[in-house]
Design an enzyme around this catalytic site. Structure first.
Site, PDB file in Angstrom:
ATOM      1  N   CYS A   2       0.836  -1.194   0.000  1.00 36.93           N
ATOM      2  CA  CYS A   2       0.000   0.000   0.000  1.00 36.93           C
ATOM      3  C   CYS A   2       0.874   1.247   0.000  1.00 36.93           C
ATOM      4  O   CYS A   2       1.926   1.292   0.609  1.00 36.93           O
ATOM      5  CB  CYS A   2      -0.942   0.091   1.192  1.00 36.93           C
ATOM      6  SG  CYS A   2      -1.990  -1.334   1.375  1.00 36.93           S
ATOM      7  N   ARG A  27       3.549   0.192  -5.133  1.00 35.55           N
ATOM      8  CA  ARG A  27       3.412  -0.455  -3.833  1.00 35.55           C
ATOM      9  C   ARG A  27       2.115  -1.269  -3.707  1.00 35.55           C
ATOM     10  O   ARG A  27       1.926  -2.009  -2.740  1.00 35.55           O
ATOM     11  CB  ARG A  27       3.419   0.594  -2.719  1.00 35.55           C
ATOM     12  CG  ARG A  27       4.678   1.410  -2.668  1.00 35.55           C
ATOM     13  CD  ARG A  27       4.613   2.407  -1.559  1.00 35.55           C
ATOM     14  NE  ARG A  27       4.546   1.755  -0.273  1.00 35.55           N
ATOM     15  CZ  ARG A  27       5.594   1.370   0.424  1.00 35.55           C
ATOM     16  NH1 ARG A  27       6.807   1.582  -0.042  1.00 35.55           N
ATOM     17  NH2 ARG A  27       5.452   0.778   1.580  1.00 35.55           N
ATOM     18  N   TRP A  73      -2.863  -2.632  -1.604  1.00 29.76           N
ATOM     19  CA  TRP A  73      -2.580  -4.037  -1.891  1.00 29.76           C
ATOM     20  C   TRP A  73      -3.288  -4.798  -0.776  1.00 29.76           C
ATOM     21  O   TRP A  73      -2.886  -4.743   0.380  1.00 29.76           O
ATOM     22  CB  TRP A  73      -1.075  -4.292  -1.876  1.00 29.76           C
ATOM     23  CG  TRP A  73      -0.708  -5.677  -2.291  1.00 29.76           C
ATOM     24  CD1 TRP A  73      -0.496  -6.118  -3.562  1.00 29.76           C
ATOM     25  CD2 TRP A  73      -0.495  -6.806  -1.434  1.00 29.76           C
ATOM     26  NE1 TRP A  73      -0.177  -7.453  -3.547  1.00 29.76           N
ATOM     27  CE2 TRP A  73      -0.166  -7.901  -2.257  1.00 29.76           C
ATOM     28  CE3 TRP A  73      -0.557  -6.995  -0.059  1.00 29.76           C
ATOM     29  CZ2 TRP A  73       0.100  -9.169  -1.754  1.00 29.76           C
ATOM     30  CZ3 TRP A  73      -0.296  -8.259   0.454  1.00 29.76           C
ATOM     31  CH2 TRP A  73       0.040  -9.329  -0.399  1.00 29.76           C
ATOM     32  N   ASN A  99      -1.325   1.702   5.870  1.00 32.50           N
ATOM     33  CA  ASN A  99      -0.487   0.693   5.229  1.00 32.50           C
ATOM     34  C   ASN A  99       0.027  -0.220   6.323  1.00 32.50           C
ATOM     35  O   ASN A  99       0.736   0.228   7.214  1.00 32.50           O
ATOM     36  CB  ASN A  99       0.688   1.380   4.511  1.00 32.50           C
ATOM     37  CG  ASN A  99       1.757   0.401   4.080  1.00 32.50           C
ATOM     38  OD1 ASN A  99       1.468  -0.758   3.806  1.00 32.50           O
ATOM     39  ND2 ASN A  99       2.998   0.854   4.008  1.00 32.50           N
ATOM     40  N   GLY A 100      -0.360  -1.485   6.293  1.00 33.25           N
ATOM     41  CA  GLY A 100       0.095  -2.421   7.322  1.00 33.25           C
ATOM     42  C   GLY A 100      -1.014  -3.383   7.690  1.00 33.25           C
ATOM     43  O   GLY A 100      -1.983  -3.549   6.952  1.00 33.25           O
ATOM     44  N   GLU A 484      16.290 -17.175 -10.999  1.00 33.54           N
ATOM     45  CA  GLU A 484      15.860 -15.795 -11.237  1.00 33.54           C
ATOM     46  C   GLU A 484      15.124 -15.677 -12.579  1.00 33.54           C
ATOM     47  O   GLU A 484      14.104 -14.987 -12.679  1.00 33.54           O
ATOM     48  CB  GLU A 484      17.091 -14.881 -11.175  1.00 33.54           C
ATOM     49  CG  GLU A 484      16.859 -13.414 -11.492  1.00 33.54           C
ATOM     50  CD  GLU A 484      15.870 -12.711 -10.580  1.00 33.54           C
ATOM     51  OE1 GLU A 484      15.426 -13.297  -9.577  1.00 33.54           O
ATOM     52  OE2 GLU A 484      15.496 -11.569 -10.887  1.00 33.54           O
ATOM     53  N   LYS A 488      11.301 -14.390 -12.979  1.00 33.81           N
ATOM     54  CA  LYS A 488      10.938 -13.245 -13.826  1.00 33.81           C
ATOM     55  C   LYS A 488       9.802 -13.616 -14.765  1.00 33.81           C
ATOM     56  O   LYS A 488       8.861 -12.856 -14.951  1.00 33.81           O
ATOM     57  CB  LYS A 488      12.120 -12.770 -14.684  1.00 33.81           C
ATOM     58  CG  LYS A 488      13.211 -11.965 -14.058  1.00 33.81           C
ATOM     59  CD  LYS A 488      12.823 -10.619 -13.523  1.00 33.81           C
ATOM     60  CE  LYS A 488      12.260 -10.732 -12.146  1.00 33.81           C
ATOM     61  NZ  LYS A 488      13.132 -10.554 -11.031  1.00 33.81           N
ATOM     62  N   GLU A 491       6.346 -14.256 -12.809  1.00 33.30           N
ATOM     63  CA  GLU A 491       5.691 -13.121 -12.146  1.00 33.30           C
ATOM     64  C   GLU A 491       5.108 -12.104 -13.127  1.00 33.30           C
ATOM     65  O   GLU A 491       4.134 -11.441 -12.796  1.00 33.30           O
ATOM     66  CB  GLU A 491       6.615 -12.441 -11.139  1.00 33.30           C
ATOM     67  CG  GLU A 491       7.790 -11.710 -11.732  1.00 33.30           C
ATOM     68  CD  GLU A 491       8.669 -11.068 -10.676  1.00 33.30           C
ATOM     69  OE1 GLU A 491       8.157 -10.629  -9.643  1.00 33.30           O
ATOM     70  OE2 GLU A 491       9.887 -11.006 -10.894  1.00 33.30           O
ATOM     71  N   HIS A 507      16.531 -36.093 -11.503  1.00 27.36           N
ATOM     72  CA  HIS A 507      15.905 -36.605 -10.270  1.00 27.36           C
ATOM     73  C   HIS A 507      14.417 -36.259 -10.217  1.00 27.36           C
ATOM     74  O   HIS A 507      13.827 -36.253  -9.142  1.00 27.36           O
ATOM     75  CB  HIS A 507      16.640 -36.045  -9.045  1.00 27.36           C
ATOM     76  CG  HIS A 507      18.076 -36.448  -9.012  1.00 27.36           C
ATOM     77  ND1 HIS A 507      18.486 -37.737  -8.717  1.00 27.36           N
ATOM     78  CD2 HIS A 507      19.209 -35.760  -9.304  1.00 27.36           C
ATOM     79  CE1 HIS A 507      19.807 -37.803  -8.794  1.00 27.36           C
ATOM     80  NE2 HIS A 507      20.265 -36.616  -9.158  1.00 27.36           N
ATOM     81  N   LYS A 606       5.469  -3.917  -5.131  1.00 31.45           N
ATOM     82  CA  LYS A 606       6.927  -3.763  -5.160  1.00 31.45           C
ATOM     83  C   LYS A 606       7.572  -4.033  -3.809  1.00 31.45           C
ATOM     84  O   LYS A 606       8.626  -4.633  -3.732  1.00 31.45           O
ATOM     85  CB  LYS A 606       7.266  -2.346  -5.625  1.00 31.45           C
ATOM     86  CG  LYS A 606       8.739  -2.072  -5.804  1.00 31.45           C
ATOM     87  CD  LYS A 606       9.276  -2.807  -6.990  1.00 31.45           C
ATOM     88  CE  LYS A 606      10.771  -2.652  -7.160  1.00 31.45           C
ATOM     89  NZ  LYS A 606      11.306  -3.746  -7.978  1.00 31.45           N
TER      90      LYS A 606
HETATM   91  C1  F6R Z   1      10.877 -10.294  -7.908  1.00 30.54           C
HETATM   92  C2  F6R Z   1      10.845  -9.354  -6.806  1.00 30.54           C
HETATM   93  C3  F6R Z   1      10.626  -9.884  -5.445  1.00 30.54           C
HETATM   94  C4  F6R Z   1      11.555  -9.168  -4.455  1.00 30.54           C
HETATM   95  C5  F6R Z   1      11.236  -9.596  -3.022  1.00 30.54           C
HETATM   96  C6  F6R Z   1      12.183  -8.963  -2.026  1.00 30.54           C
HETATM   97  O1  F6R Z   1      11.096  -9.639  -9.115  1.00 30.54           O
HETATM   98  O2  F6R Z   1      10.963  -8.180  -6.993  1.00 30.54           O
HETATM   99  O3  F6R Z   1      10.813 -11.261  -5.382  1.00 30.54           O
HETATM  100  O4  F6R Z   1      12.877  -9.472  -4.778  1.00 30.54           O
HETATM  101  O5  F6R Z   1       9.922  -9.215  -2.712  1.00 30.54           O
HETATM  102  O6  F6R Z   1      12.102  -7.574  -2.059  1.00 30.54           O
HETATM  103  P1  F6R Z   1      13.240  -6.658  -1.495  1.00 30.54           P
HETATM  104  O7  F6R Z   1      14.467  -6.904  -2.296  1.00 30.54           O
HETATM  105  O8  F6R Z   1      12.717  -5.262  -1.655  1.00 30.54           O
HETATM  106  O9  F6R Z   1      13.436  -7.032  -0.065  1.00 30.54           O
END
Ligand code: F6R
Length: 611
Positions: A2, A27, A73, A99-100, A484, A488, A491, A507, A606
């Protein structure tokens, strides 16, 4: 999660707030709302993105010079118009953005229901504001005092702003566990989740601490804590360029951030890496650099992409520093009674510096006497403020929800820490140290070269955009890159993807291979190259479709693979910085071709400030 933004000043508040919400949309973006004062407290809110709120308000010309807004969110209650913030208290005398999570909201709700209060939403936030209203009327006290008293009974995390219909010249803001910054302008004040909505108005900010309450009036502000003790605000300057928050001609922030990587990596080394003279200076880790070098083990805590960069760091630390490393999901670590000894080193990696699980893991480790070092991007963020020392990424704001330049920035900073420690410990020869430092300084040029394959990667993306599953395989330093790459893709394109160490394929995952299964091999020339070649043959023998990331000039794998993307030659410890780039572009193009919103994928946000 949020985003919150509030304004009190001499200009119409609504456009400032809507603009601020657009900056904070990364956010959370499942519903938005605004509260203003036009003769009475008014709330406008809507499910969906800020643009929906903009449409709802339409051409209404508000004159209110006080207001607050929220982009959500969802945690409690589905993301619909009703559950969107702001929320009124029961008698509509107060409104709140939050937010929380209020963890004990159910108990409070029951108590308030018994006293005759009613609720029109499913949210914990409506309970909080009604609880504040209840205390205010019971104790017949000021709003400031009611908020303070209420917060002493709250479990959970909050960043809140409250407006009062009986005092349209005041905002009350408070935080615990969720970020909040107060902007101090010329005759105007701002409150926001981070500095991005403020910087076009002021660069003077106060970062509120946990359990502080800001009482903002038109001509002054004060900060108290929840024990009612007056606090002295520390005004700091934020160094954030407005340009960094714009798309700069790119269609999406994600693409901009992918293409920014030659510069962002250079920025992460600026003033630190002096390859010509073989010098490396990490100003942020001085006092604890010896403790790090002497440590018996290192624990890395992180989530998501940051956890993947932690895995690469594990390989680097063990190889060059000979220190055992454990890489922990912060969310598991915090709840499993881990063994942490006094003086252990914990490295917390986080782009946002606000991730709730990482923050809790740090607090746990700190309480057991560990030394906490941060590898964080957002300057002034909560994590950066609770660590003992650390190194910022300096890669600039990352706005696309999928992490790209933060990942490579983390790898760059982590290798710098590793090289520093290895040199102090004497576990690396001077020539190897210089070789790696020189190699690191060439990474921006190598990434630039990979970016030139964008059109080819777009072409390959088109061939696979309708796939239902993907497998990503790599070994050694390229194993975390496989994880990774898969993250990517899933998501942002919503295609199911799995990352595996290539040798683990036999396996279990090998059962998935058929002519419809695209398998992305990160198969650059390194110490496990021959082994990966065998794994590719195993996939081809079962008719799998191979897309291989190979070192430029390789002739063996191109003869076997269906598609190859070349990357320049690179030392294997630094290869993840380069080999991840084609995977970022592949997922970007596939997602765009599938009509997905790459900057704001569904269900994500984010910064994950809830556990
Ligand atoms: C994936 C992504 C998330 C963050 C994770 C940790 O693209 O962005 O998996 O890496 O939420 O976030 P931070 O790095 O902000 O602690």
């Amino acid at each position: 999660m949020c985003g919150i933004v509030a304004y009190l000043g001499n200009k119409p508040a609504a456009p400032i707030i809507i603009n601020g919400l657009k900056r904070l949309e990364y956010r959370g973006y499942d519903s938005t709302g605004i509260s203003i004062f036009e003769n009475s407290l008014q709330v406008y809110k809507k499910a969906g993105k800020v643009v929906e709120l903009d449409n709802l308000i339409g051409s209404k010309e508000f004159t209110s010079t006080i207001g607050m807004g929220h982009t959500r969110w969802a945690t409690h209650g589905e993301p619909n118009d009703t559950n969107a913030h702001p929320h009124y208290s029961f008698n509509q005398s107060l409104s709140i953005i939050h937010n929380g999570i209020i963890e004990n909201y159910n108990i409070l709700k029951k108590e308030l229901l018994n006293k005759g209060y009613e609720f029109s939403t499913d949210t914990d936030t409506e309970v909080l504001i009604t609880f504040i209203e209840y205390i205010k009327s019971e104790a017949n006290c000021s709003l400031e005092e009611a908020v303070r008293q209420a917060l002493t009974s709250i479990d959970g995390a909050y960043a809140i702003v409250i407006m009062n219909t009986n005092n349209p010249d005041q905002l009350i803001a408070a935080r615990k566990g969720s970020p909040m910054v107060l902007g101090v302008g010329d005759g105007e004040y701002f409150v926001a989740s981070d500095a991005t909505p403020l910087i076009e108005h002021t660069n003077e900010v106060v970062y509120l601490k946990d359990q502080e309450i800001a009482v903002i009036d038109r001509d002054k502000f004060r900060i108290i804590n929840i024990e009612d003790e007056e606090q002295t605000p520390v005004i700091q300057q934020v160094e954030l360029e407005l340009d960094a928050l714009e798309k700069g001609g790119y269609d999406h922030f994600m693409l901009k951030e992918i293409f920014e990587q030659p510069n962002s990596i250079a920025d992460s080394m600026r003033g630190r890496v002096d390859a010509a003279n073989g010098n490396l200076t990490l100003g942020g880790i001085r006092e604890y650099s010896k403790a790090l070098a002497n440590s018996k083990r290192i624990i890395i805590v992180a989530c998501g992409t940051s956890w993947h960069s932690g895995l690469v760091a594990e390989y680097m630390f063990e190889e060059y520093c000979r220190i055992p490393v454990e890489v922990e999901y912060a969310s598991e670590f915090r709840y499993r009674n881990p063994v942490i000894n006094e003086g252990d080193i914990v490295i917390a990696i986080s782009q946002s510096g606000e991730t709730a699980d990482t923050m809790a893991a740090i607090e746990l480790a700190k309480s057991k006497g560990a030394i906490i070092l941060g590898v964080v991007n957002v300057v002034g963020s909560s994590i950066s403020r609770v660590t003992h020392e650390g190194a910022y990424l300096h890669t600039g704001p990352e706005i696309g929800v999928a992490s790209t330049k933060a990942f490579t920035g983390q790898l760059s900073v982590l290798i710098q820490i590793v090289l520093n420690v290895a040199r102090i410990k004497g576990t690396i020869t001077e020539s190897k140290f210089k070789e790696l430092l020189t190699e690191l300084s060439t990474i921006p040029v190598k990434i630039k070269e990979v970016l030139e394959s964008n059109a080819q990667i777009e072409y390959i993306s088109d061939l696979f955009k309708d796939a239902h599953n993907f497998l990503y395989l790599g070994r050694g330093y390229n194993f975390p890159v496989a994880l990774e790459g898969a993250l990517k893709l899933k998501e942002i394109s919503y295609i199911h993807a799995e990352g595996y160490p290539a040798a683990e394929m036999k396996h279990g995952p090998i059962a998935l291979i058929d002519e419809k299964m695209p398998v992305v091999f990160i198969a650059t020339k390194d110490s496990s190259y021959e082994k990966v070649v065998s794994n590719i043959q195993e996939v081809k023998a079962r008719k799998g479709v191979v897309i291989a990331i190979v070192t430029k000039g390789d002739q063996l794998i191109p003869a076997m693979a269906d598609h190859v993307i070349e990357v320049p030659e690179c030392h294997e410890a630094l290869m993840p910085l380069v080999s991840v780039i084609p995977l970022q572009l592949l997922s970007y193009h596939i997602a765009i071709m599938r009509g997905c919103n790459v900057d704001q994928p569904r269900n994500l946000a984010k910064s994950v400030t809830v556990e």
